[in-house]
Design a protein around this motif. Structure first.
Motif, PDB file in Angstrom:
ATOM      1  N   LEU A 537       1.100  -1.123  -0.018  1.00 46.32           N
ATOM      2  CA  LEU A 537      -0.053  -0.256   0.038  1.00 46.32           C
ATOM      3  C   LEU A 537       1.048   1.233  -0.052  1.00 46.32           C
ATOM      4  CD1 LEU A 537      -3.083   1.067   0.447  1.00 46.32           C
ATOM      5  CD2 LEU A 537      -2.691   1.164   2.640  1.00 46.32           C
ATOM      6  N   ALA A 538       0.554   2.296  -0.932  1.00 40.01           N
ATOM      7  CA  ALA A 538       1.090   3.523  -0.752  1.00 40.01           C
ATOM      8  C   ALA A 538       1.529   4.088   0.694  1.00 40.01           C
ATOM      9  CB  ALA A 538       0.636   4.307  -1.780  1.00 40.01           C
ATOM     10  N   THR A 539       2.520   4.658   0.884  1.00 31.70           N
ATOM     11  CA  THR A 539       2.607   5.046   2.344  1.00 31.70           C
ATOM     12  C   THR A 539       2.191   6.529   2.237  1.00 31.70           C
ATOM     13  OG1 THR A 539       5.146   6.114   1.618  1.00 31.70           O
ATOM     14  CG2 THR A 539       5.034   3.914   2.601  1.00 31.70           C
ATOM     15  N   VAL A 540       1.954   6.558   3.641  1.00 27.83           N
ATOM     16  CA  VAL A 540       1.172   8.128   4.059  1.00 27.83           C
ATOM     17  C   VAL A 540       1.836   8.685   5.351  1.00 27.83           C
ATOM     18  CG1 VAL A 540      -0.875   7.729   2.925  1.00 27.83           C
ATOM     19  CG2 VAL A 540      -0.988   6.991   5.034  1.00 27.83           C
ATOM     20  N   PRO A 541       1.626   9.782   5.861  1.00 28.02           N
ATOM     21  CA  PRO A 541       2.241   9.991   7.287  1.00 28.02           C
ATOM     22  C   PRO A 541       1.006   9.565   8.184  1.00 28.02           C
ATOM     23  CG  PRO A 541       1.635  11.998   5.838  1.00 28.02           C
ATOM     24  CD  PRO A 541       1.546  11.010   4.796  1.00 28.02           C
ATOM     25  N   MET A 542       1.584   9.548   9.311  1.00 26.21           N
ATOM     26  CA  MET A 542       0.724   9.220  10.395  1.00 26.21           C
ATOM     27  C   MET A 542       0.706  10.594  11.404  1.00 26.21           C
ATOM     28  SD  MET A 542       1.526   5.400  11.585  1.00 26.21           S
ATOM     29  CE  MET A 542       0.829   5.588  13.312  1.00 26.21           C
ATOM     30  N   PRO A 543      -0.035  11.562  11.237  1.00 25.21           N
ATOM     31  CA  PRO A 543       0.186  12.494  11.939  1.00 25.21           C
ATOM     32  C   PRO A 543       0.023  12.562  13.520  1.00 25.21           C
ATOM     33  CG  PRO A 543      -1.801  12.794  10.526  1.00 25.21           C
ATOM     34  CD  PRO A 543      -1.062  11.478  10.100  1.00 25.21           C
ATOM     35  N   GLY A 544       1.199  12.619  14.353  1.00 26.88           N
ATOM     36  CA  GLY A 544       1.098  12.340  15.683  1.00 26.88           C
ATOM     37  C   GLY A 544       1.615  11.269  16.065  1.00 26.88           C
ATOM     38  N   GLY A 545       2.111  10.350  15.181  1.00 31.08           N
ATOM     39  CA  GLY A 545       2.292   9.035  15.485  1.00 31.08           C
ATOM     40  C   GLY A 545       1.302   8.132  15.938  1.00 31.08           C
ATOM     41  N   ALA A 546       1.580   7.683  17.204  1.00 28.96           N
ATOM     42  CA  ALA A 546       0.558   6.786  17.990  1.00 28.96           C
ATOM     43  C   ALA A 546      -0.677   7.342  18.362  1.00 28.96           C
ATOM     44  CB  ALA A 546       1.152   6.304  19.542  1.00 28.96           C
ATOM     45  N   ALA A 547      -0.729   8.865  18.323  1.00 31.07           N
ATOM     46  CA  ALA A 547      -1.988   9.341  18.415  1.00 31.07           C
ATOM     47  C   ALA A 547      -2.915   9.235  17.249  1.00 31.07           C
ATOM     48  CB  ALA A 547      -1.703  10.894  18.428  1.00 31.07           C
ATOM     49  N   ALA A 548      -2.278   8.916  15.998  1.00 29.33           N
ATOM     50  CA  ALA A 548      -3.130   8.688  14.618  1.00 29.33           C
ATOM     51  C   ALA A 548      -3.656   7.323  14.845  1.00 29.33           C
ATOM     52  CB  ALA A 548      -2.175   8.615  13.473  1.00 29.33           C
ATOM     53  N   ILE A 549      -3.219   6.301  15.862  1.00 32.36           N
ATOM     54  CA  ILE A 549      -3.848   4.951  15.911  1.00 32.36           C
ATOM     55  C   ILE A 549      -5.068   5.442  16.715  1.00 32.36           C
ATOM     56  CG2 ILE A 549      -3.630   2.891  16.825  1.00 32.36           C
ATOM     57  CD1 ILE A 549      -0.664   2.953  16.397  1.00 32.36           C
ATOM     58  N   ARG A 550      -5.002   6.041  18.017  1.00 36.06           N
ATOM     59  CA  ARG A 550      -6.055   6.174  18.602  1.00 36.06           C
ATOM     60  C   ARG A 550      -7.230   7.222  18.204  1.00 36.06           C
ATOM     61  NH1 ARG A 550      -1.567   6.642  22.058  1.00 36.06           N
ATOM     62  NH2 ARG A 550      -1.726   9.052  22.068  1.00 36.06           N
ATOM     63  N   GLN A 551      -6.653   8.238  17.239  1.00 34.66           N
ATOM     64  CA  GLN A 551      -7.583   9.146  16.684  1.00 34.66           C
ATOM     65  C   GLN A 551      -7.715   8.876  15.279  1.00 34.66           C
ATOM     66  OE1 GLN A 551      -6.387  13.177  17.817  1.00 34.66           O
ATOM     67  NE2 GLN A 551      -6.266  12.316  20.107  1.00 34.66           N
ATOM     68  N   PRO A 552      -8.473   8.087  14.626  1.00 32.79           N
ATOM     69  CA  PRO A 552      -8.617   7.959  13.116  1.00 32.79           C
ATOM     70  C   PRO A 552      -8.786   9.039  12.211  1.00 32.79           C
ATOM     71  CG  PRO A 552      -9.768   5.977  14.403  1.00 32.79           C
ATOM     72  CD  PRO A 552      -9.518   7.129  15.228  1.00 32.79           C
ATOM     73  N   TRP A 553      -9.381  10.149  12.804  1.00 33.83           N
ATOM     74  CA  TRP A 553      -9.610  11.340  11.851  1.00 33.83           C
ATOM     75  C   TRP A 553      -8.336  11.928  11.533  1.00 33.83           C
ATOM     76  CZ3 TRP A 553      -7.818  16.368  12.763  1.00 33.83           C
ATOM     77  CH2 TRP A 553      -7.352  16.389  14.096  1.00 33.83           C
ATOM     78  N   ARG A 554      -7.360  11.562  12.264  1.00 33.94           N
ATOM     79  CA  ARG A 554      -5.894  12.183  11.892  1.00 33.94           C
ATOM     80  C   ARG A 554      -5.460  11.375  10.629  1.00 33.94           C
ATOM     81  NH1 ARG A 554      -2.152  14.612  15.897  1.00 33.94           N
ATOM     82  NH2 ARG A 554      -3.496  14.974  17.853  1.00 33.94           N
ATOM     83  N   MET A 555      -5.575  10.066  10.386  1.00 33.73           N
ATOM     84  CA  MET A 555      -5.438   9.254   9.273  1.00 33.73           C
ATOM     85  C   MET A 555      -6.446   9.807   8.056  1.00 33.73           C
ATOM     86  SD  MET A 555      -2.857   7.688   9.989  1.00 33.73           S
ATOM     87  CE  MET A 555      -2.792   6.898   8.338  1.00 33.73           C
ATOM     88  N   ALA A 556      -7.714  10.275   8.501  1.00 34.55           N
ATOM     89  CA  ALA A 556      -8.383  10.814   7.387  1.00 34.55           C
ATOM     90  C   ALA A 556      -7.907  12.156   7.052  1.00 34.55           C
ATOM     91  CB  ALA A 556      -9.791  11.190   7.968  1.00 34.55           C
ATOM     92  N   ALA A 557      -7.221  12.847   7.951  1.00 35.04           N
ATOM     93  CA  ALA A 557      -6.728  14.200   7.408  1.00 35.04           C
ATOM     94  C   ALA A 557      -5.609  13.833   6.323  1.00 35.04           C
ATOM     95  CB  ALA A 557      -6.380  14.994   8.626  1.00 35.04           C
TER      96      ALA A 557
END
Length: 764
Positions: A537-557
């Protein structure tokens, strides 16, 4: 002695503590044979003497008609001189050799014992610890082998005269049943208040009254304490959630019988077989719309985890209540299940209003197992009580004993020797000292039980995993680093007895990649010993690192920024809901500060769940993806376009999928349709990627592994598409596709490299 022969027989497998010696005794005496039978470190040894044809009949029936709980792995025979000694005897246990005897898992109460418990004239009427050679505690009470009473926690209870008579009588169902006991000599129940003071009266009746009154009761089970509440009581379930700090994750429910299960869920024949099996796992079942349980038992979830009573105490309690109860692990969220009596009141006193406990110690804590049905077979989600420590027979031998140290989440370890792999019970998430101690103590216990002293330690590449750190601290062993997703694929190969090479598709949340990035949407060309990354899968940034796991809206952003090329539609609900922090999170993603890149398929599912629904934050692992699966319309056949990019390693453009999702959402498509089209698109991307790799490699077998493939909709659609295109598809059958199966994969990789003399994972 003319015409007589004598054979020496060794039976290996799960043959101790399951009534094998009385079975042999009855078989031999019934055929008029002489000799002896006994236990040793390897299993059951037999000497049998008589007419040649009769001895042959004995050996044939030994293999074909063993006791219900026995699992024979090997029968070795040899001729020895006849002695002419009359009679057949049960010899004492022999010690001193290499330990190979196997220990049975804990087994649900059998029908014979239940009949005794229900008979007012029986001395075990209503007794909460009734058991026999065909049922009862095994693994959770064993301290050593041979499996004799002295090596279990039942050693603290001296048998009364009646129990001793049963124990010594080869014709009795309780002959050498190590946990045998009765009200006169065995463990006893107690009901304690939250401060540890004992209440008067019948403990089961007292606990039932408390539950009926909306209280939470801690119940000591086979492998630890559970927290119980009446499943239909909103107030009790709400209190349990609040006190346990478990906001949304579904609770398991124990039902009195199959009829009660069918009132809550749809149950097919395979699911019924699993519910009533000796292992008694939690079975994930489709919830009925009219299920009469509290809304917070499984909030927003179309599935329920149901199980039937598996211990005498459960039968007594459910019989008294005649109603389903929540029965969830006795812990505060993220901690291991409580199993020591001296810790129960201290650790659970803030959650439970009372404790239904007893004085039989638990030696090994063991959570309940969880399974679901896929294509008429069993798909393990958590392999623990009822299955462990049953070894997994593998198709290849291990040159040296191996310890697979496991991953971090859903941790298990795996000890392997010869052609057997002992995958441990579920330890939990290896994120604190308590779970690390459970891991190290468990390794020591398994090493002692099965006489496995590892010479090779296989570990994950992630330097911060506690299991990796543990491995790196060990001396005098060879270390083998195994990439996380290679371990997933190797686990599926070992599970199916296939050496490879295959096309491996490993989709999960996160795993440390060989390039230092976080992988999770991988196409591999792999065998047991090595792999190469052939697509992802093409790579994307995880804004906030582990916070992006707990807050899926960050991955949406992050995904929306890529999909919309920086021009994210302001009218999207996910943007509106998180407007105050949106630009700051986008800045992290764009500048790469605190935003590690990932190819995780799990994070793509998170992003789509936040865009399609309202899942901005999660309270348990995989929550967003689980909900996205449940939203999907099973009748929808449409799929979003997804064009693979580049040569090997090719790239699956997740942003293209997100762009199509956004277009559908803005056009007013319902979330059921959007969720279904997204699932169908990912399944098609799997098939397209495997097609491309088959053209280049000639491989036509695909192994599907990783936690994302717990998603039945994706697994079903991907498997069907692959088979339509002529692929042979391997899925998990004996260990979970999630990180609970990683330790088996690690051990299998280390063993394969040992056999081939490879020092590292060279690609096949």
């Amino acid at each position: 002695m003319s015409g007589r022969v004598r054979a020496r027989v060794l039976v290996e497998g799960v043959v101790q503590g399951v009534g094998f010696r009385p079975f042999v005794y009855g078989l031999a005496t019934g055929l008029g044979l002489d000799g002896l039978v006994g236990n040793d470190e390897r299993g059951v040894f037999i000497e049998v003497e008589g007419a040649p044809a009769t001895v042959e009949e004995f050996l044939a029936r030994l293999r074909t008609s063993p006791p219900p709980l026995a699992s024979i792995e090997r029968v070795s025979t040899g001729a020895i001189p006849a002695t002419g000694e009359p009679g057949f005897v049960i010899a004492g246990s022999a010690t001193g050799g290499r330990r190979r005897a196997l220990v049975s898992p804990d087994v649900a109460t059998c029908a014979d014992c239940l009949r005794e418990m229900d008979d007012p004239a029986d001395r075990r009427y209503g007794y909460a610890f009734t058991n026999c050679t065909n049922c009862g505690p095994r693994f959770t009470i064993v301290r050593g082998v041979p499996y004799d009473r002295a090596n279990t926690t039942m050693a603290a209870f001296a048998m009364c005269e009646e129990c001793a008579r049963e124990y010594e009588d080869p014709a009795d169902r309780r002959f050498h049943a190590q946990p045998v006991c009765c009200p006169a000599c065995g463990p006893r129940l107690r009901l304690l208040d939250r401060d540890g003071r004992e209440a008067g009266g019948d403990p089961v009746d007292g606990a039932a009254r408390l539950l009926e009154g909306g209280r939470v009761v801690a119940v000591k089970g086979l492998g630890g304490y559970h927290l119980a509440a009446v499943a239909a009581c909103e107030a009790a379930v709400t209190a349990l959630r609040r006190r346990k700090h478990r906001e949304d994750k579904p609770f398991a429910v124990m039902v009195p019988d199959l009829a009660a299960a069918r009132r809550l869920c749809d149950v097919d024949g395979v699911e019924e077989r699993l519910l009533t099996s000796r292992a008694r796992p939690i079975v994930l079942l489709r919830r009925r719309p009219d299920a009469g349980i509290a809304s917070l038992v499984a909030p927003g979830n179309g599935w329920l985890g149901l199980m039937l009573p598996y211990s005498p105490l459960h039968h007594l309690l459910l019989g008294r209540l005649a109603a389903p109860i929540v029965l969830t692990s006795g812990n505060v969220s993220d901690e291991p299940i409580v199993y020591l009596d001296e810790e129960a009141v201290a650790r659970l006193g803030g959650i439970a209003d009372a404790f239904l406990t007893h004085d039989r110690r638990i030696h090994t804590r063991t959570d309940d197992s969880v399974v679901r049905v896929f294509r008429g077979g069993e798909l393990p989600i958590r392999r623990s009580r009822g299955y462990v420590p049953q070894p997994l027979a593998l198709a290849w031998p291990f040159p040296r004993p191996v310890l697979g140290c496991g991953a971090e989440l859903k941790h298990t370890f795996c000890l392997a020797r010869d052609d057997q792999a002992f995958v441990s019970h579920h330890i939990g998430d290896l994120e604190n000292y308590e779970t690390l101690r459970s891991f190290t103590e468990g390794v020591g216990h398994f090493s002692s039980l099965f006489d496995v002293v590892p010479e090779v330690l296989a570990h994950d590449l992630h330097p911060e995993y506690l299991s990796t750190k543990h491995a790196l601290e060990q001396e005098g062993v060879d270390l083998v680093g195994v990439q996380h997703h290679h371990a997933h694929v190797a686990s599926c190969l070992a599970d199916n007895g296939v050496a490879g090479p295959v096309i491996g598709v490993a989709f999960d949340g996160l795993g440390y990649g060989e390039d230092g990035t976080l992988w999770g949407g991988e196409f591999l060309i792999a065998d047991l010993a090595g792999f190469r990354r052939a697509g992802h899968l093409a790579t994307v940034p995880m804004p906030g690192g582990a916070a992006a796991i707990r807050q899926p809206w960050r991955m949406a952003a992050a995904y929306l920024d890529l999909a919309c090329r920086g021009d994210v539609p302001a009218g999207l609900d996910v943007v509106r809901r998180n407007a105050a922090r949106w630009e700051a999170v986008l800045a992290l993603a764009r500048h790469g500060v605190g935003a590690p890149v990932t190819s995780s398929m799990g994070r793509l599912f998170d992003a789509v769940a936040a865009i399609v629904g309202d899942r901005d934050t999660i309270t348990y692992e995989g929550q967003a993806a689980i909900e996205l699966e449940q939203w999907a319309d099973r009748e929808e056949e449409g799929a979003y376009p997804c064009h693979l990019e580049g040569e090997e390693p090719f790239v699956v453009p997740g942003a293209e999928l997100v762009r199509a999702v956004v277009e559908d959402v803005r056009a007013g498509a319902g979330r059921a349709v959007v969720a279904a089209r997204f699932h169908n698109a990912v399944a098609r991307a799997v098939a397209d990627g495997c097609d491309r790799l088959r053209q280049a490699s000639g491989l036509a077998t695909v192994a599907l592994s990783g936690g994302v493939f717990q998603n039945l909709l994706l697994l079903t659609r991907a498997t069907a598409l692959l088979e339509e295109r002529g692929f042979h598809v391997l899925t998990h059958r004996r260990v979970p596709p999630n990180d609970g199966g990683i330790s088996l994969g690690q051990a299998a990789v280390a063993g394969a490299r040992d056999r081939l003399g490879r020092a590292c994972g060279q690609p096949p």
